[in-house]
Design a protein around this motif. Structure first.
Motif, PDB file in Angstrom:
ATOM      1  N   TRP A  14      43.642  28.732  46.666  1.00 38.75           N
ATOM      2  CA  TRP A  14      43.124  30.039  46.293  1.00 38.75           C
ATOM      3  C   TRP A  14      41.847  30.319  47.040  1.00 38.75           C
ATOM      4  O   TRP A  14      41.135  29.417  47.449  1.00 38.75           O
ATOM      5  CB  TRP A  14      42.973  30.203  44.790  1.00 38.75           C
ATOM      6  CG  TRP A  14      41.696  29.738  44.174  1.00 38.75           C
ATOM      7  CD1 TRP A  14      40.583  30.493  43.934  1.00 38.75           C
ATOM      8  CD2 TRP A  14      41.396  28.438  43.655  1.00 38.75           C
ATOM      9  NE1 TRP A  14      39.605  29.744  43.315  1.00 38.75           N
ATOM     10  CE2 TRP A  14      40.089  28.468  43.140  1.00 38.75           C
ATOM     11  CE3 TRP A  14      42.110  27.240  43.595  1.00 38.75           C
ATOM     12  CZ2 TRP A  14      39.496  27.364  42.559  1.00 38.75           C
ATOM     13  CZ3 TRP A  14      41.519  26.140  43.032  1.00 38.75           C
ATOM     14  CH2 TRP A  14      40.228  26.223  42.519  1.00 38.75           C
ATOM     15  N   HIS A  15      41.598  31.587  47.250  1.00 39.82           N
ATOM     16  CA  HIS A  15      40.425  32.041  48.010  1.00 39.82           C
ATOM     17  C   HIS A  15      39.814  33.189  47.227  1.00 39.82           C
ATOM     18  O   HIS A  15      40.529  34.074  46.765  1.00 39.82           O
ATOM     19  CB  HIS A  15      40.880  32.508  49.396  1.00 39.82           C
ATOM     20  CG  HIS A  15      39.977  33.533  50.015  1.00 39.82           C
ATOM     21  ND1 HIS A  15      38.831  33.178  50.704  1.00 39.82           N
ATOM     22  CD2 HIS A  15      40.043  34.875  50.047  1.00 39.82           C
ATOM     23  CE1 HIS A  15      38.247  34.304  51.128  1.00 39.82           C
ATOM     24  NE2 HIS A  15      38.964  35.322  50.741  1.00 39.82           N
ATOM     25  N   GLU A  16      38.523  33.177  47.062  1.00 44.81           N
ATOM     26  CA  GLU A  16      37.804  34.289  46.434  1.00 44.81           C
ATOM     27  C   GLU A  16      36.572  34.586  47.272  1.00 44.81           C
ATOM     28  O   GLU A  16      35.838  33.672  47.623  1.00 44.81           O
ATOM     29  CB  GLU A  16      37.391  33.949  45.000  1.00 44.81           C
ATOM     30  CG  GLU A  16      38.571  33.737  44.084  1.00 44.81           C
ATOM     31  CD  GLU A  16      38.184  33.383  42.666  1.00 44.81           C
ATOM     32  OE1 GLU A  16      36.981  33.215  42.378  1.00 44.81           O
ATOM     33  OE2 GLU A  16      39.090  33.269  41.837  1.00 44.81           O
ATOM     34  N   TYR A  18      33.235  37.360  47.542  1.00 44.98           N
ATOM     35  CA  TYR A  18      32.456  38.388  46.864  1.00 44.98           C
ATOM     36  C   TYR A  18      31.538  39.030  47.896  1.00 44.98           C
ATOM     37  O   TYR A  18      30.831  38.331  48.606  1.00 44.98           O
ATOM     38  CB  TYR A  18      31.630  37.764  45.733  1.00 44.98           C
ATOM     39  CG  TYR A  18      32.481  36.946  44.793  1.00 44.98           C
ATOM     40  CD1 TYR A  18      33.068  37.534  43.689  1.00 44.98           C
ATOM     41  CD2 TYR A  18      32.727  35.596  45.035  1.00 44.98           C
ATOM     42  CE1 TYR A  18      33.868  36.795  42.824  1.00 44.98           C
ATOM     43  CE2 TYR A  18      33.530  34.850  44.186  1.00 44.98           C
ATOM     44  CZ  TYR A  18      34.092  35.457  43.084  1.00 44.98           C
ATOM     45  OH  TYR A  18      34.884  34.729  42.247  1.00 44.98           O
ATOM     46  N   ILE A  24      35.638  42.524  45.908  1.00 49.85           N
ATOM     47  CA  ILE A  24      36.041  41.133  45.780  1.00 49.85           C
ATOM     48  C   ILE A  24      37.395  41.000  46.444  1.00 49.85           C
ATOM     49  O   ILE A  24      38.250  41.869  46.304  1.00 49.85           O
ATOM     50  CB  ILE A  24      36.147  40.717  44.295  1.00 49.85           C
ATOM     51  CG1 ILE A  24      34.805  40.863  43.592  1.00 49.85           C
ATOM     52  CG2 ILE A  24      36.674  39.301  44.161  1.00 49.85           C
ATOM     53  CD1 ILE A  24      34.884  40.689  42.085  1.00 49.85           C
ATOM     54  N   ASP A  25      37.613  39.920  47.169  1.00 55.03           N
ATOM     55  CA  ASP A  25      38.908  39.628  47.763  1.00 55.03           C
ATOM     56  C   ASP A  25      39.382  38.300  47.215  1.00 55.03           C
ATOM     57  O   ASP A  25      38.649  37.309  47.263  1.00 55.03           O
ATOM     58  CB  ASP A  25      38.789  39.565  49.295  1.00 55.03           C
ATOM     59  CG  ASP A  25      40.127  39.250  49.953  1.00 55.03           C
ATOM     60  OD1 ASP A  25      41.163  39.737  49.452  1.00 55.03           O
ATOM     61  OD2 ASP A  25      40.138  38.525  50.953  1.00 55.03           O
ATOM     62  N   THR A  26      40.585  38.278  46.681  1.00 59.77           N
ATOM     63  CA  THR A  26      41.144  37.032  46.168  1.00 59.77           C
ATOM     64  C   THR A  26      42.538  36.840  46.744  1.00 59.77           C
ATOM     65  O   THR A  26      43.231  37.789  47.061  1.00 59.77           O
ATOM     66  CB  THR A  26      41.235  37.037  44.626  1.00 59.77           C
ATOM     67  OG1 THR A  26      42.104  38.089  44.219  1.00 59.77           O
ATOM     68  CG2 THR A  26      39.877  37.212  43.997  1.00 59.77           C
ATOM     69  N   TYR A  28      45.915  33.901  46.237  1.00 59.75           N
ATOM     70  CA  TYR A  28      46.444  32.710  45.587  1.00 59.75           C
ATOM     71  C   TYR A  28      47.770  32.354  46.244  1.00 59.75           C
ATOM     72  O   TYR A  28      48.598  33.219  46.477  1.00 59.75           O
ATOM     73  CB  TYR A  28      46.686  32.966  44.088  1.00 59.75           C
ATOM     74  CG  TYR A  28      45.456  33.470  43.385  1.00 59.75           C
ATOM     75  CD1 TYR A  28      44.534  32.586  42.855  1.00 59.75           C
ATOM     76  CD2 TYR A  28      45.206  34.829  43.279  1.00 59.75           C
ATOM     77  CE1 TYR A  28      43.388  33.044  42.224  1.00 59.75           C
ATOM     78  CE2 TYR A  28      44.059  35.298  42.654  1.00 59.75           C
ATOM     79  CZ  TYR A  28      43.160  34.399  42.133  1.00 59.75           C
ATOM     80  OH  TYR A  28      42.027  34.853  41.516  1.00 59.75           O
ATOM     81  N   GLY A  36      40.532  30.885  38.703  1.00 56.69           N
ATOM     82  CA  GLY A  36      39.500  31.826  39.128  1.00 56.69           C
ATOM     83  C   GLY A  36      39.676  33.184  38.475  1.00 56.69           C
ATOM     84  O   GLY A  36      39.950  33.283  37.277  1.00 56.69           O
ATOM     85  N   LEU A  37      39.544  34.242  39.269  1.00 59.38           N
ATOM     86  CA  LEU A  37      39.698  35.600  38.735  1.00 59.38           C
ATOM     87  C   LEU A  37      41.111  35.864  38.232  1.00 59.38           C
ATOM     88  O   LEU A  37      41.329  36.743  37.411  1.00 59.38           O
ATOM     89  CB  LEU A  37      39.325  36.633  39.796  1.00 59.38           C
ATOM     90  CG  LEU A  37      37.848  36.711  40.115  1.00 59.38           C
ATOM     91  CD1 LEU A  37      37.608  37.670  41.276  1.00 59.38           C
ATOM     92  CD2 LEU A  37      37.058  37.167  38.905  1.00 59.38           C
ATOM     93  N   GLY A  38      42.083  35.100  38.738  1.00 60.26           N
ATOM     94  CA  GLY A  38      43.461  35.230  38.272  1.00 60.26           C
ATOM     95  C   GLY A  38      43.614  34.909  36.796  1.00 60.26           C
ATOM     96  O   GLY A  38      44.621  35.252  36.186  1.00 60.26           O
ATOM     97  N   THR A  43      47.326  39.959  38.895  1.00 58.25           N
ATOM     98  CA  THR A  43      47.523  39.724  40.320  1.00 58.25           C
ATOM     99  C   THR A  43      48.704  40.558  40.813  1.00 58.25           C
ATOM    100  O   THR A  43      49.604  40.881  40.044  1.00 58.25           O
ATOM    101  CB  THR A  43      47.782  38.235  40.614  1.00 58.25           C
ATOM    102  OG1 THR A  43      48.941  37.822  39.895  1.00 58.25           O
ATOM    103  CG2 THR A  43      46.593  37.383  40.200  1.00 58.25           C
TER     104      THR A  43
END
Length: 79
Positions: A14-16, A18, A24-26, A28, A36-38, A43
């Motif tokens: 996963w990548h997040e 800010y 924000i870019d996420t 998975y 994380g934000l997931g 999603t």
């Protein structure tokens, strides 16, 4: 960041990111457990404009062609 997953070979990714000016870019990949934000936000599949980080963050078309074409991930998608 990486985490253990029960999918392909036992590793998920996963990548997040800010951004100081907002956004924000996420991303998975092969994550079986929300991370994380997931864990707190819905999603969606990264298709079309969302396939590139520029499209996800700036709502803009990519300036260069992707290294890997979207069609190689989603063969049912008409690129």
């Amino acid at each position: 960041m990486a985490a253990v997953s029960a999918g392909f070979g036992g590793t998920g990714f996963w990548h997040e990111a800010y951004f100081l000016r907002g956004g924000i870019d996420t991303m998975y990949d092969d994550m079986t457990v929300p991370t994380g934000l997931g864990r707190v936000a819905p999603t969606v599949a990264m298709r079309g404009r969302l396939f590139s980080a520029r499209g996800r963050v700036q709502h803009d078309e990519p300036k260069v062609a992707p290294v890997v074409r979207e069609k190689s991930y989603y063969p049912d998608n008409s690129e």
